[in-house]
Design an enzyme around this catalytic site. Structure first.
Site, PDB file in Angstrom:
ATOM      1  N   GLY A  49       7.153  -7.572  -3.670  1.00 42.78           N
ATOM      2  CA  GLY A  49       7.155  -8.985  -4.054  1.00 42.78           C
ATOM      3  C   GLY A  49       8.552  -9.508  -4.361  1.00 42.78           C
ATOM      4  O   GLY A  49       8.917 -10.628  -3.979  1.00 42.78           O
ATOM      5  N   SER A  92       2.659  -8.405  -2.547  1.00 37.85           N
ATOM      6  CA  SER A  92       3.115  -7.084  -2.965  1.00 37.85           C
ATOM      7  C   SER A  92       1.917  -6.143  -3.009  1.00 37.85           C
ATOM      8  O   SER A  92       0.928  -6.416  -3.685  1.00 37.85           O
ATOM      9  CB  SER A  92       3.741  -7.196  -4.358  1.00 37.85           C
ATOM     10  N   ALA A  93       2.021  -5.021  -2.288  1.00 36.83           N
ATOM     11  CA  ALA A  93       0.859  -4.150  -2.085  1.00 36.83           C
ATOM     12  C   ALA A  93       0.332  -3.508  -3.371  1.00 36.83           C
ATOM     13  O   ALA A  93      -0.869  -3.276  -3.509  1.00 36.83           O
ATOM     14  CB  ALA A  93       1.217  -3.067  -1.065  1.00 36.83           C
ATOM     15  N   HIS A  94       1.236  -3.223  -4.321  1.00 35.52           N
ATOM     16  CA  HIS A  94       0.767  -2.436  -5.473  1.00 35.52           C
ATOM     17  C   HIS A  94      -0.094  -3.239  -6.449  1.00 35.52           C
ATOM     18  O   HIS A  94      -0.593  -2.701  -7.442  1.00 35.52           O
ATOM     19  CB  HIS A  94       1.930  -1.746  -6.188  1.00 35.52           C
ATOM     20  N   CYS A 154       7.985  -6.474 -16.248  1.00 43.10           N
ATOM     21  CA  CYS A 154       9.432  -6.430 -15.998  1.00 43.10           C
ATOM     22  C   CYS A 154      10.222  -6.830 -17.233  1.00 43.10           C
ATOM     23  O   CYS A 154      11.409  -6.589 -17.314  1.00 43.10           O
ATOM     24  CB  CYS A 154       9.798  -7.354 -14.855  1.00 43.10           C
ATOM     25  N   GLN A 168       0.099 -12.344  -7.382  1.00 41.71           N
ATOM     26  CA  GLN A 168      -1.030 -12.109  -8.292  1.00 41.71           C
ATOM     27  C   GLN A 168      -2.353 -12.610  -7.724  1.00 41.71           C
ATOM     28  O   GLN A 168      -3.413 -12.263  -8.225  1.00 41.71           O
ATOM     29  CB  GLN A 168      -0.765 -12.781  -9.643  1.00 41.71           C
ATOM     30  N   ASN A 222       1.435 -14.805 -13.309  1.00 39.87           N
ATOM     31  CA  ASN A 222       1.227 -13.388 -13.608  1.00 39.87           C
ATOM     32  C   ASN A 222       0.934 -13.112 -15.077  1.00 39.87           C
ATOM     33  O   ASN A 222       0.403 -12.069 -15.412  1.00 39.87           O
ATOM     34  CB  ASN A 222       2.436 -12.563 -13.155  1.00 39.87           C
TER      35      ASN A 222
HETATM   36  N1  PLP Z   1       5.834 -12.097  -8.336  1.00 42.66           N
HETATM   37  C1  PLP Z   1       4.845 -11.969  -9.224  1.00 42.66           C
HETATM   38  C2  PLP Z   1       4.016 -13.164  -9.572  1.00 42.66           C
HETATM   39  C3  PLP Z   1       4.590 -10.736  -9.820  1.00 42.66           C
HETATM   40  O1  PLP Z   1       3.614 -10.632 -10.712  1.00 42.66           O
HETATM   41  C4  PLP Z   1       5.400  -9.632  -9.467  1.00 42.66           C
HETATM   42  C5  PLP Z   1       5.210  -8.315 -10.117  1.00 42.66           C
HETATM   43  O2  PLP Z   1       4.824  -8.224 -11.245  1.00 42.66           O
HETATM   44  C6  PLP Z   1       6.412  -9.810  -8.523  1.00 42.66           C
HETATM   45  C7  PLP Z   1       6.607 -11.049  -7.980  1.00 42.66           C
HETATM   46  C8  PLP Z   1       7.312  -8.684  -8.113  1.00 42.66           C
HETATM   47  O3  PLP Z   1       6.648  -7.809  -7.227  1.00 42.66           O
HETATM   48  P1  PLP Z   1       7.169  -6.325  -7.000  1.00 42.66           P
HETATM   49  O4  PLP Z   1       6.797  -5.552  -8.215  1.00 42.66           O
HETATM   50  O5  PLP Z   1       6.435  -5.859  -5.783  1.00 42.66           O
HETATM   51  O6  PLP Z   1       8.625  -6.393  -6.761  1.00 42.66           O
END
Ligand code: PLP
Length: 392
Positions: free
Chosen positions: A73, A203-205, A329, A183, A155
């Site tokens: 992501g 984002s796959a995870h 994060c 999300q 998120n």
């Molecule tokens: N965007 C949103 C809304 C997210 O919730 C996240 C991850 O928490 C990301 C971007 C970032 O994705 P990635 O963890 O695959 O870098």
């Protein structure tokens, strides 16, 4: 160290579904070729990527060539925003970006980075319900606006944004539209035609596939300056040897999510509402953050007046329950959540909040146990705080 027994942090990441893992395994061992190699093993890997692209395109209702595989992501958001910005700079075509104040940092920090180079940005605030108003986006549009970026679902508070309406608005003004759908994937529809998006990040995870793989949907004809330079992978759009097992896993997980979406969502919704109702009924001075209806079926974000959210989380962890205080994060940062501040909470209220995000394998029993632990924890912490206040 104690074990996590009840996992309620699916917005941070999800476990890999065993069916996804099974689909990926051959690409680690037997079919490990480099997709750029011309011999049979390479061609097999290339075919797996081509198939994955076509499978994902069916879910997004797009052309397979409109999908660019990335590392997740964060990379997709960076590529969408910086790619559009730098192309416009190179071609002398406008300088202004509109986004919202409660985006993920992958978007916010990308826009802030561009501001260092003279790009200008407007950060539209969502309403107190956690929903961005289309009129507010329209009011921010300028003649030099090149891009609007609004997340599909937040998120931290799970609120769902009026993406299709914002997309239509953007196109009426001839402005490109990006949505961070990280999300939303799995629970909300991802039809890029209906959403009126030019760029969409996944984002796959977040949907039971592994970490470190994602994609950016790029509508045909969208002008981007590609950000990752090197080999000619992804049709010269994103250099670097492809993550073949990850890409296969992402396609499999996305297919499973959309094949099972109705039942998964019904299950999540029932658990979510049980959790929200239980908290609001059993714990005084608890408030739900974000609109109750326009929210993801798996998101619960609550503030408990007078109690520190991080302390609640430590107590939950001692009982084997995993939850978070917003974005994974920013865990450990002492700053209150920018999302909660953006919807009007005070720093103190923001610090008293926790996020519980449910997954397809959670059970009613787990929710009930969480409710018991939460009620006991908040009551005890509040008693402690008032005893301390009396002693002072
Ligand atoms: N965007 C949103 C809304 C997210 O919730 C996240 C991850 O928490 C990301 C971007 C970032 O994705 P990635 O963890 O695959 O870098």
């Amino acid at each position: 160290m104690n074990r996590t027994e009840i996992y309620l942090d699916h917005a941070a990441t999800t476990p890999v579904d065993p069916r996804v893992l099974e689909a990926m395994l051959p690409y680690f061992t037997e079919q490990f070729g480099n997709p750029s190699s011309i011999y049979a093993a390479g061609r097999q890997a290339r075919a797996a990527i081509d198939q994955a692209r076509a499978r994902i395109a069916r879910i997004l209702h797009c052309q397979p060539r409109e999908i660019v595989f990335t590392s997740g992501g964060t990379e997709s958001d960076n590529l969408a925003i910086k790619g559009v910005a730098w192309w416009h700079r190179l071609n002398g075509r406008g300088n202004h970006i509109i986004t919202t104040a409660f985006e993920h940092h992958a978007v916010l920090h990308s826009v802030q980075y561009l501001e260092k180079f003279g790009f200008e940005a407007t950060y539209v605030r969502p309403g107190p319900d956690g929903i961005v108003r289309v009129e507010d986006i329209e009011a921010a549009i300028r003649p030099d606006t090149i891009l609007i970026s609004v997340m599909y679902a937040n998120n931290e508070i799970g609120t769902i944004q009026p993406i299709a309406e914002i997309g239509k608005l953007a196109h009426r003004y001839g402005i490109l539209f990006h949505t961070d759908a990280v999300q939303a994937a799995g629970t909300l529809p991802l039809d890029v035609e209906r959403l009126h998006v030019d760029l969409l990040s996944l984002s796959a995870h977040k949907f039971y596939a592994p970490k470190g793989v994602g994609l950016l949907y790029v509508r045909q004809g969208t002008k981007l300056l590609w950000q990752q330079n090197g080999g000619s992978q992804e049709s010269n759009r994103r250099a670097g040897t492809e993550n073949v097992p990850g890409i296969v896993g992402m396609a499999t997980a996305l297919e499973l999510a959309y094949a099972e979406r109705e039942e998964r969502n019904a299950h999540l919704l029932a658990l979510r509402d049980r959790l929200i109702d239980g908290i609001l009924q059993r714990i005084p001075d608890a408030r739900l953050n974000g609109d109750r209806e326009q929210r993801l079926p798996n998101n619960v974000n609550v503030s408990f007046e007078g109690v520190d959210g991080e302390t609640i989380l430590l107590n939950l962890d001692m009982h084997g329950i995993a939850a978070s205080s917003g974005s994974a994060c920013t865990t450990g940062s002492t700053e209150p959540s920018h999302v909660l501040l953006a919807i009007g909470l005070t720093p103190e209220q923001a610090r008293s909040s926790i996020r519980l995000t449910l997954g397809k394998d959670n059970t009613e029993q787990e929710i009930d146990r969480t409710l018991n632990v939460l009620e006991e924890t908040v009551t005890r912490l509040r008693r402690l705080t008032s005893a301390q206040a009396r002693a002072r």
